[in-house]
Design a protein around this motif. Sequence first.
Motif, mmCIF file in Angstrom:
data_model
loop_
_atom_site.group_PDB
_atom_site.id
_atom_site.type_symbol
_atom_site.label_atom_id
_atom_site.label_comp_id
_atom_site.label_asym_id
_atom_site.label_seq_id
_atom_site.Cartn_x
_atom_site.Cartn_y
_atom_site.Cartn_z
ATOM 1 N N TYR A 133 0.843 -1.202 0.000
ATOM 2 C CA TYR A 133 0.000 0.000 0.000
ATOM 3 C C TYR A 133 0.880 1.254 0.000
ATOM 4 O O TYR A 133 0.949 1.973 0.998
ATOM 5 C CB TYR A 133 -0.919 0.008 1.217
ATOM 6 N N PRO A 134 1.541 1.533 -1.113
ATOM 7 C CA PRO A 134 2.424 2.697 -1.157
ATOM 8 C C PRO A 134 1.679 4.024 -1.069
ATOM 9 O O PRO A 134 2.251 5.036 -0.673
ATOM 10 C CB PRO A 134 3.145 2.548 -2.502
ATOM 11 N N ASP A 135 0.383 4.006 -1.452
ATOM 12 C CA ASP A 135 -0.417 5.237 -1.386
ATOM 13 C C ASP A 135 -1.888 4.846 -1.392
ATOM 14 O O ASP A 135 -2.479 4.617 -2.439
ATOM 15 C CB ASP A 135 -0.096 6.139 -2.571
ATOM 16 N N ILE A 136 -2.513 4.765 -0.218
ATOM 17 C CA ILE A 136 -3.886 4.266 -0.137
ATOM 18 C C ILE A 136 -4.901 5.226 -0.744
ATOM 19 O O ILE A 136 -6.043 4.841 -0.999
ATOM 20 C CB ILE A 136 -4.297 3.957 1.318
ATOM 21 N N LEU A 142 -12.472 10.357 -4.178
ATOM 22 C CA LEU A 142 -13.381 10.846 -3.156
ATOM 23 C C LEU A 142 -12.637 11.116 -1.855
ATOM 24 O O LEU A 142 -12.817 12.164 -1.211
ATOM 25 C CB LEU A 142 -14.502 9.829 -2.922
ATOM 26 N N GLU A 143 -11.770 10.178 -1.444
ATOM 27 C CA GLU A 143 -10.984 10.372 -0.233
ATOM 28 C C GLU A 143 -10.026 11.557 -0.367
ATOM 29 O O GLU A 143 -9.826 12.319 0.587
ATOM 30 C CB GLU A 143 -10.203 9.097 0.104
ATOM 31 N N ARG A 144 -9.445 11.725 -1.558
ATOM 32 C CA ARG A 144 -8.548 12.857 -1.767
ATOM 33 C C ARG A 144 -9.304 14.177 -1.655
ATOM 34 O O ARG A 144 -8.788 15.167 -1.111
ATOM 35 C CB ARG A 144 -7.850 12.752 -3.123
ATOM 36 N N ALA A 145 -10.535 14.195 -2.141
ATOM 37 C CA ALA A 145 -11.351 15.406 -2.031
ATOM 38 C C ALA A 145 -11.676 15.708 -0.569
ATOM 39 O O ALA A 145 -11.649 16.874 -0.145
ATOM 40 C CB ALA A 145 -12.643 15.244 -2.838
ATOM 41 N N LEU A 146 -11.974 14.684 0.218
ATOM 42 C CA LEU A 146 -12.236 14.893 1.642
ATOM 43 C C LEU A 146 -10.990 15.416 2.349
ATOM 44 O O LEU A 146 -11.080 16.300 3.215
ATOM 45 C CB LEU A 146 -12.687 13.586 2.289
ATOM 46 N N LEU A 147 -9.838 14.873 1.996
ATOM 47 C CA LEU A 147 -8.597 15.329 2.607
ATOM 48 C C LEU A 147 -8.327 16.790 2.251
ATOM 49 O O LEU A 147 -7.892 17.582 3.104
ATOM 50 C CB LEU A 147 -7.436 14.444 2.151
ATOM 51 N N ALA A 148 -8.609 17.165 1.005
ATOM 52 C CA ALA A 148 -8.414 18.551 0.591
ATOM 53 C C ALA A 148 -9.366 19.482 1.343
ATOM 54 O O ALA A 148 -8.974 20.591 1.739
ATOM 55 C CB ALA A 148 -8.616 18.678 -0.916
ATOM 56 N N ALA A 149 -10.606 19.041 1.552
ATOM 57 C CA ALA A 149 -11.560 19.851 2.310
ATOM 58 C C ALA A 149 -11.101 20.003 3.759
ATOM 59 O O ALA A 149 -11.178 21.095 4.336
ATOM 60 C CB ALA A 149 -12.945 19.218 2.249
ATOM 61 N N GLY A 189 3.395 7.066 6.000
ATOM 62 C CA GLY A 189 3.520 8.504 5.866
ATOM 63 C C GLY A 189 2.995 9.119 4.597
ATOM 64 O O GLY A 189 3.121 10.332 4.392
ATOM 65 N N HIS A 190 2.340 8.334 3.716
ATOM 66 C CA HIS A 190 1.913 8.915 2.445
ATOM 67 C C HIS A 190 0.765 9.908 2.609
ATOM 68 O O HIS A 190 0.690 10.896 1.884
ATOM 69 C CB HIS A 190 1.535 7.817 1.443
ATOM 70 N N VAL A 191 -0.130 9.682 3.576
ATOM 71 C CA VAL A 191 -1.215 10.647 3.792
ATOM 72 C C VAL A 191 -0.656 11.915 4.441
ATOM 73 O O VAL A 191 -1.061 13.032 4.104
ATOM 74 C CB VAL A 191 -2.335 10.033 4.646
ATOM 75 N N THR A 192 0.285 11.759 5.358
ATOM 76 C CA THR A 192 0.964 12.920 5.945
ATOM 77 C C THR A 192 1.585 13.763 4.837
ATOM 78 O O THR A 192 1.476 15.000 4.854
ATOM 79 C CB THR A 192 2.062 12.454 6.919
ATOM 80 N N ALA A 193 2.225 13.112 3.883
ATOM 81 C CA ALA A 193 2.864 13.828 2.775
ATOM 82 C C ALA A 193 1.836 14.541 1.910
ATOM 83 O O ALA A 193 2.089 15.652 1.417
ATOM 84 C CB ALA A 193 3.693 12.857 1.936
ATOM 85 N N ARG A 194 0.673 13.932 1.715
ATOM 86 C CA ARG A 194 -0.383 14.590 0.930
ATOM 87 C C ARG A 194 -0.865 15.861 1.634
ATOM 88 O O ARG A 194 -1.094 16.890 0.994
ATOM 89 C CB ARG A 194 -1.547 13.639 0.689
ATOM 90 N N LEU A 195 -1.055 15.787 2.938
ATOM 91 C CA LEU A 195 -1.465 16.987 3.671
ATOM 92 C C LEU A 195 -0.404 18.072 3.585
ATOM 93 O O LEU A 195 -0.720 19.262 3.421
ATOM 94 C CB LEU A 195 -1.739 16.635 5.135
ATOM 95 N N HIS A 196 0.841 17.669 3.697
ATOM 96 C CA HIS A 196 1.941 18.630 3.564
ATOM 97 C C HIS A 196 1.893 19.309 2.199
ATOM 98 O O HIS A 196 2.083 20.539 2.090
ATOM 99 C CB HIS A 196 3.269 17.903 3.769
ATOM 100 N N ALA A 197 1.653 18.545 1.143
ATOM 101 C CA ALA A 197 1.572 19.101 -0.210
ATOM 102 C C ALA A 197 0.397 20.060 -0.364
ATOM 103 O O ALA A 197 0.426 20.948 -1.233
ATOM 104 C CB ALA A 197 1.467 17.967 -1.230
#
Length: 221
Positions: free
Chosen positions: A30-33, A39-46, A67-75
């Motif tokens: 699971y390198p990037d869930i 849909l999940e990416r949109a929720l994270l962006a919101a 840490g891939h979700v942490t990295a997405r939030l950082h981005a």
Amino acid sequence: MTASPASPDALLAATRASYDAIAPAYTETYPDILGDRPLERALLAAFAELVTGNGPEPVADVGSGPGHVTARLHALGVPVFGVDLSPRMVALARAAHPELRFHVGSMTALDLPDATLGGLLALYSVIHVPDERLPAVFAEFRRVLVPGGYVLLAFQVGDGERLRMTERFGQEITLDYYWRRPEAVAAALTEAGLPPQTRMVREPLDEEKRPRAFLLARKPG
């Protein structure tokens, strides 16, 4: 179904050892869930927009794993750090994302002062918390949030089932999983002083066997 470890310390030790054992295989599988989950990416962006709009305080990704979700939030411009129970997961996250901060910790007792976080993210991590300990975990979430801070949870939906898994990725483990109804988790959040603002359930995709629930809650300002 079977009973979970008898004490909180035993539960944490079993969960930590299990994720230490499967960390390399889990990270490779699971390198990037969220990579194929718009849909999940949109929720994270919101979530990112909400927390940064509320103030400059950082966000904790609790159960950050590789840490891939942490990295997405950082981005997305969020000041974020990761917390995970597994030292091996934390080591892998640090290696993959050296620009970010990760540390070993437990959601049952976060090593943070009161009212210091603008948000707290827990994607598929409260699924290992027994029902009787969930109120204390949510109280801990509320403690570390600033007024107006947000919590975003994701978890698999069930009717109160408990499953113990003893093998994964060819490794012997002891992991208990708890599948809950969204309304039950929402009630526990409300009782802890984190009233939900948004509730969403989507049907299983691909190899998934259970619906996925998402709850956005906020500490009153």
